[in-house]
Design a protein around this motif. Structure first.
Motif, PDB file in Angstrom:
ATOM      1  N   UNK A 237       0.821  -1.212   0.000  1.00 24.69           N
ATOM      2  CA  UNK A 237       0.000   0.000   0.000  1.00 24.69           C
ATOM      3  C   UNK A 237       0.853   1.260   0.000  1.00 24.69           C
ATOM      4  N   UNK A 238       2.128   1.138   0.360  1.00 23.92           N
ATOM      5  CA  UNK A 238       2.953   2.344   0.458  1.00 23.92           C
ATOM      6  C   UNK A 238       4.105   2.379  -0.546  1.00 23.92           C
ATOM      7  N   UNK A 239       4.270   1.338  -1.375  1.00 25.18           N
ATOM      8  CA  UNK A 239       5.420   1.328  -2.283  1.00 25.18           C
ATOM      9  C   UNK A 239       5.171   0.473  -3.513  1.00 25.18           C
ATOM     10  N   UNK A 240       5.911   0.799  -4.591  1.00 25.95           N
ATOM     11  CA  UNK A 240       5.890  -0.039  -5.796  1.00 25.95           C
ATOM     12  C   UNK A 240       7.108  -0.946  -5.862  1.00 25.95           C
ATOM     13  N   UNK A 241       8.016  -0.836  -4.905  1.00 19.01           N
ATOM     14  CA  UNK A 241       9.214  -1.675  -4.923  1.00 19.01           C
ATOM     15  C   UNK A 241       8.842  -3.141  -4.740  1.00 19.01           C
ATOM     16  N   UNK A 242       9.648  -4.057  -5.302  1.00 20.99           N
ATOM     17  CA  UNK A 242       9.423  -5.477  -5.022  1.00 20.99           C
ATOM     18  C   UNK A 242       9.560  -5.755  -3.524  1.00 20.99           C
ATOM     19  N   UNK A 243       8.767  -6.711  -3.044  1.00 24.72           N
ATOM     20  CA  UNK A 243       8.793  -7.068  -1.626  1.00 24.72           C
ATOM     21  C   UNK A 243       9.219  -8.523  -1.496  1.00 24.72           C
ATOM     22  N   UNK A 244      10.324  -8.734  -0.780  1.00 19.16           N
ATOM     23  CA  UNK A 244      10.793 -10.096  -0.519  1.00 19.16           C
ATOM     24  C   UNK A 244      10.385 -10.513   0.877  1.00 19.16           C
ATOM     25  N   UNK A 245      10.030 -11.782   1.015  1.00 19.79           N
ATOM     26  CA  UNK A 245       9.632 -12.285   2.329  1.00 19.79           C
ATOM     27  C   UNK A 245      10.654 -13.307   2.797  1.00 19.79           C
ATOM     28  N   UNK A 246      11.147 -13.106   4.002  1.00 17.30           N
ATOM     29  CA  UNK A 246      12.158 -14.008   4.534  1.00 17.30           C
ATOM     30  C   UNK A 246      11.826 -14.450   5.941  1.00 17.30           C
ATOM     31  N   UNK A 247      12.596 -15.374   6.414  1.00 19.53           N
ATOM     32  CA  UNK A 247      12.537 -15.961   7.748  1.00 19.53           C
ATOM     33  C   UNK A 247      11.561 -17.144   7.787  1.00 19.53           C
ATOM     34  N   UNK A 248      12.122 -18.330   7.646  1.00 21.87           N
ATOM     35  CA  UNK A 248      11.337 -19.524   7.900  1.00 21.87           C
ATOM     36  C   UNK A 248      11.120 -20.467   6.737  1.00 21.87           C
ATOM     37  N   UNK A 249      11.312 -19.991   5.487  1.00 20.53           N
ATOM     38  CA  UNK A 249      10.996 -20.855   4.347  1.00 20.53           C
ATOM     39  C   UNK A 249      12.065 -21.943   4.177  1.00 20.53           C
ATOM     40  N   UNK A 250      11.635 -23.199   4.026  1.00 13.70           N
ATOM     41  CA  UNK A 250      12.622 -24.273   3.937  1.00 13.70           C
ATOM     42  C   UNK A 250      12.324 -25.292   2.839  1.00 13.70           C
ATOM     43  N   UNK A 251      11.190 -25.173   2.133  1.00 12.91           N
ATOM     44  CA  UNK A 251      10.948 -26.134   1.045  1.00 12.91           C
ATOM     45  C   UNK A 251      10.100 -25.511  -0.062  1.00 12.91           C
ATOM     46  N   UNK A 252       9.970 -26.254  -1.145  1.00 10.25           N
ATOM     47  CA  UNK A 252       9.294 -25.743  -2.337  1.00 10.25           C
ATOM     48  C   UNK A 252       7.837 -25.383  -2.105  1.00 10.25           C
ATOM     49  N   UNK A 253       7.147 -26.166  -1.293  1.00  8.66           N
ATOM     50  CA  UNK A 253       5.735 -25.873  -1.053  1.00  8.66           C
ATOM     51  C   UNK A 253       5.559 -24.559  -0.304  1.00  8.66           C
ATOM     52  N   UNK A 254       6.433 -24.356   0.719  1.00 12.10           N
ATOM     53  CA  UNK A 254       6.373 -23.072   1.435  1.00 12.10           C
ATOM     54  C   UNK A 254       6.738 -21.931   0.488  1.00 12.10           C
ATOM     55  N   UNK A 255       7.739 -22.176  -0.373  1.00 14.05           N
ATOM     56  CA  UNK A 255       8.158 -21.143  -1.329  1.00 14.05           C
ATOM     57  C   UNK A 255       6.992 -20.777  -2.243  1.00 14.05           C
ATOM     58  N   UNK A 256       6.252 -21.803  -2.692  1.00 18.31           N
ATOM     59  CA  UNK A 256       5.111 -21.556  -3.580  1.00 18.31           C
ATOM     60  C   UNK A 256       4.046 -20.725  -2.876  1.00 18.31           C
ATOM     61  N   UNK A 257       3.818 -21.050  -1.606  1.00 13.36           N
ATOM     62  CA  UNK A 257       2.807 -20.324  -0.842  1.00 13.36           C
ATOM     63  C   UNK A 257       3.201 -18.845  -0.711  1.00 13.36           C
ATOM     64  N   UNK A 258       4.470 -18.599  -0.343  1.00 12.09           N
ATOM     65  CA  UNK A 258       4.935 -17.215  -0.180  1.00 12.09           C
ATOM     66  C   UNK A 258       4.943 -16.497  -1.535  1.00 12.09           C
ATOM     67  N   UNK A 259       5.321 -17.254  -2.594  1.00 12.29           N
ATOM     68  CA  UNK A 259       5.413 -16.647  -3.931  1.00 12.29           C
ATOM     69  C   UNK A 259       4.055 -16.192  -4.445  1.00 12.29           C
ATOM     70  N   UNK A 260       2.980 -16.726  -3.830  1.00  9.69           N
ATOM     71  CA  UNK A 260       1.652 -16.335  -4.293  1.00  9.69           C
ATOM     72  C   UNK A 260       1.319 -14.882  -3.925  1.00  9.69           C
ATOM     73  N   UNK A 261       2.022 -14.318  -2.936  1.00 10.25           N
ATOM     74  CA  UNK A 261       1.720 -12.925  -2.583  1.00 10.25           C
ATOM     75  C   UNK A 261       2.952 -12.023  -2.518  1.00 10.25           C
ATOM     76  N   UNK A 262       4.181 -12.617  -2.586  1.00  9.25           N
ATOM     77  CA  UNK A 262       5.395 -11.782  -2.480  1.00  9.25           C
ATOM     78  C   UNK A 262       6.138 -11.774  -3.805  1.00  9.25           C
ATOM     79  N   UNK A 263       7.032 -10.793  -3.988  1.00 13.78           N
ATOM     80  CA  UNK A 263       7.821 -10.703  -5.220  1.00 13.78           C
ATOM     81  C   UNK A 263       9.108 -11.508  -5.132  1.00 13.78           C
ATOM     82  N   UNK A 264       9.508 -11.845  -3.911  1.00 11.42           N
ATOM     83  CA  UNK A 264      10.705 -12.662  -3.754  1.00 11.42           C
ATOM     84  C   UNK A 264      10.556 -13.523  -2.511  1.00 11.42           C
ATOM     85  N   UNK A 265      11.088 -14.740  -2.608  1.00  9.80           N
ATOM     86  CA  UNK A 265      11.120 -15.648  -1.471  1.00  9.80           C
ATOM     87  C   UNK A 265      12.583 -15.723  -1.028  1.00  9.80           C
ATOM     88  N   UNK A 266      12.834 -15.311   0.197  1.00  9.11           N
ATOM     89  CA  UNK A 266      14.207 -15.243   0.697  1.00  9.11           C
ATOM     90  C   UNK A 266      14.455 -16.454   1.598  1.00  9.11           C
TER      91      UNK A 266
END
Lengths: 420, 264
Positions: free
Chosen positions: B199-228
């Motif tokens: 709501x406050x920026x057009x920059x890509x947003x990466x989400x980090x802390x906790x992701x450890x497998x492809x399924x979690x990555x897919x879930x985060x990728x559904x709303x974030x621009x990067x999975x860290x």
């Protein structure tokens, strides 16, 4: 004498000149802002400050006496006044800080306090305040320290606190602080971090100072009443610096009062084994503040060494860094052996066994007395030495039934052992 | 090379980027370079190189252990820059994740110059917020370097805006209130944080802390621009009996995560 008031700081960003500030994860910024606001509101509320002073008076034994140490003075050649913080509940000035922070925790509606501890004194004080005010308490303590301070671990446990040994890094105080910060990031909605010294990110240096400043406020009035004048110099030991800033604050606007902080010189500042952060450290950022830090060429924190666990810290409170830089206060190192000699001297002359931390201030005052003959020196006796008897036994070779009781110089082996 | 290049690609492909972390010097300097090259080959879009530090307050046990081992092995700040140079040479945007004191000690201007000369894209600064970053912001802007600050679930909307305005490259959203480390489930705090940040920026947003497998990555990728991903990349290298099997496990994990960000 001028009457100009010097603004002791910090500014709105928590800076004391070039030092202090807030170098912390964003996750804690809201909590630090919330804490700053709550603390400032509380300090402006008579109900809070009244309750704080009531607890200090009725529960902690404050105000502590200012004792005219005539026999030590005779030995030293200057009039030495001792601020008897060693007589407070839990045996040190630290009860002032923890009662303030615990009361603030209650006021903020939080139910749990966490703390770091080195030798265990701040941990015991925090566990005490938590028991008194009905808060949950978790104390982080380096694994090395839990082993060498088992008695304090037991005290904390008896008071109902959970003690968590920290096995990361150097497994000492700085790593206990790291682990407490990690806990706080994950628990900040219901947990307060009861920081043990006047260091760390804003508002801790100023908040801890303000909870401890009764030391100097009382001592200044007591000195005027006892001697009719201000002291010529005041002295305190400095690790993180809470007892020292607690004493110094009342005297910052008294330009004729010289201010001295004595750091832990360990084996000597010419060796690598010491904790004289201002004397030998360089400016850096540690545990949330810009200050002097014992660090290597790459900015990695270097392990400190002192016979006194309470001074064994590679950083120092940012206001001390500022007072050193501006020249308002002078910071000098005191070796382990000078401190232990002063500890024995105070025991023999006055019947007072000080904490080894406080013995650094006594040793410093004895040095000052040589150049300030006949002057009045006010020294903060920040804590008592019961906790240090194990170290004293090793250092002086005490504890044998047939010993004549005369302290003997420590052997090289004992010095090495004691300084670990 | 800035991270903007990687995000242009992933946006064109309609997917999230995979950002992979390893500390320099772990298990040793050449070993870390070799591992990072595997991560590049197997699908990381951006590489994040950790500068090992003695007091890492935002890291959980896994990254602490790796950083400590690197420090015990004698890794220096110059080794970190050397590692950046080697990885950036692959053409993959490479940022450094560092606590602040080592940069200040090295000299902020000097660090920015040497990082830019090594081909580094910028810095992620876990214990430096824009409030205290004046010198770094000036040094980065003068050299076209990315400034990646963190936002957290506890950040107020005002601080989100303030932090986003100071960022360049992307914004690092910490998905949990806690330190780094793999978690069994992704956080329910991440989605709302990303939405508030959007709501406050057009920059890509990466989400980090906790992701450890492809399924979690897919879930985060559904709303974030990067999975860290950090600790999960460190883990196989810590656990492996020998280097070859560690690298093999790392390759398998990277492929799983890279497939995940393409499913999201």
């Amino acid at each position: 004498m001028t009457t100009d008031k010097v603004d002791p700081g910090p500014d709105d960003a928590g800076r004391f000149g070039d030092f202090g500030g807030r170098f912390m994860p964003e996750a804690l910024m809201a909590a630090l802002d919330e804490l700053t606001a709550a603390w400032q509101e509380a300090m402006a509320d008579d109900a809070f400050t009244g309750e704080f002073h009531r607890m200090l008076h009725e529960y902690a034994g404050v105000p502590s006496a200012l004792y005219d140490a005539t026999k030590l003075s005779e030995h030293a050649g200057a009039r030495i006044l001792l601020k008897r913080e060693d007589l407070n509940h839990t045996g040190a000035h630290k009860i002032r800080n923890v009662l303030g922070q615990a009361l603030l925790t209650k006021r903020m509606g939080k139910t749990r306090m966490i703390a770091e501890t080195g030798a265990g004194q701040h941990g015991v004080a925090t566990a005490t305040a938590a028991a008194y005010l009905g808060l949950e308490c978790t104390v982080y303590m380096g694994e090395v320290d839990t082993e060498r301070q088992a008695l304090n671990v037991a005290r904390m446990q008896l008071l109902g606190a959970e003690v968590i040994p920290v096995s990361s890094g150097s497994r000492t105080l700085k790593d206990a602080i790291n682990e407490a910060i990690r806990d706080w990031v994950a628990s900040v909605d219901h947990t307060a971090y009861c920081f043990g010294t006047a260091a760390g990110p804003h508002p801790f240096p100023a908040m801890v100072r303000d909870f401890c400043r009764g030391i100097g406020d009382e001592a200044r009035a007591q000195c005027l009443e006892l001697t009719g004048a201000l002291p010529d110099a005041i002295a305190a030991c400095v690790g993180g610096g809470s007892n020292a800033i607690g004493l110094f604050t009342a005297f910052l606007d008294d330009p004729d009062v010289a201010i001295y902080g004595f750091e832990a010189g360990g084996d000597g500042v010419e060796t690598e084994r010491h904790a004289a952060t201002i004397w030998a450290g360089e400016v850096g950022v540690l545990h949330g503040a810009r200050t002097y830090v014992l660090q290597d060429e790459d900015g990695q924190t270097v392990e400190s060494h002192s016979i006194s666990a309470g001074l064994d810290y590679p950083g120092v409170g940012p206001q001390h860094a500022h007072l050193a830089q501006t020249g308002r206060a002078t910071y000098l190192p005191i070796t382990d052996s000078a401190a232990m000699e002063a500890l024995a001297l105070l025991a023999r002359t006055e019947g007072i066994i000080p904490a080894i931390e406080s013995a650094h201030a006594i040793a410093g005052a004895l040095d000052l007395a040589k150049e300030r003959h006949g002057q009045t020196l006010l020294v903060n006796l920040s804590g008592r030495g019961d906790k240090d008897m194990g170290t004293a036994i090793d250092w002086f070779g005490l504890g044998q039934a047939d010993a004549d009781g005369t302290p003997e110089p420590a052997s090289d082996e004992q010095i090495a052992e004691g300084a670990k | 090379m800035t991270t903007g290049k990687a995000f242009a690609t992933t946006r064109a492909e309609g997917r999230a980027a995979l950002v992979g972390y390893l500390p320099a010097g772990f298990p040793d300097v050449p070993g870390a370079i070799e591992a990072l090259e595997v991560m590049v080959d197997c699908g990381c879009d951006v590489i994040e190189i950790g500068l090992p530090y003695s007091d890492p307050v935002m890291d959980g046990p896994t990254i602490q252990a790796a950083a400590q081992r690197a420090l015990e092995g004698g890794v220096r700040t110059t080794d970190v820059l050397r590692t950046v140079e080697a990885v950036a040479a692959t053409g993959t945007p490479t940022v450094v994740m560092t606590y602040w004191n080592p940069v200040e000690r090295y000299g902020v201007e000097r660090f920015a110059t040497d990082l830019a000369n090594a081909g580094g894209a910028g810095l992620i600064t876990p214990d430096l917020t824009p409030d205290s970053a004046e010198e770094w912001i000036a040094a980065a802007d003068a050299r076209d370097l990315d400034k990646v600050f963190l936002v957290a679930p506890s950040s107020t909307d005002q601080r989100l805006r303030y932090t986003a305005e100071a960022c360049r490259g992307f914004i690092y959203a910490t998905a949990v209130m806690g330190v780094t480390g793999a978690r069994a489930s992704t956080s329910e705090l991440a989605g709302p944080l990303v939405a508030r940040t959007r709501a406050v920026t057009d920059l890509p947003i990466g989400v980090g802390l906790g992701v450890s497998n492809g399924d979690q990555a897919a879930e985060v990728a559904s709303y974030a621009d990067a999975v860290i991903v950090g600790s999960a990349f460190v883990r196989p290298l810590l656990d492996a009996d020998d280097r070859a099997s560690g690298l093999k496990a790392l390759a398998t994990l990277t492929e799983d995560l890279a497939a995940g960000v393409r499913r999201g």
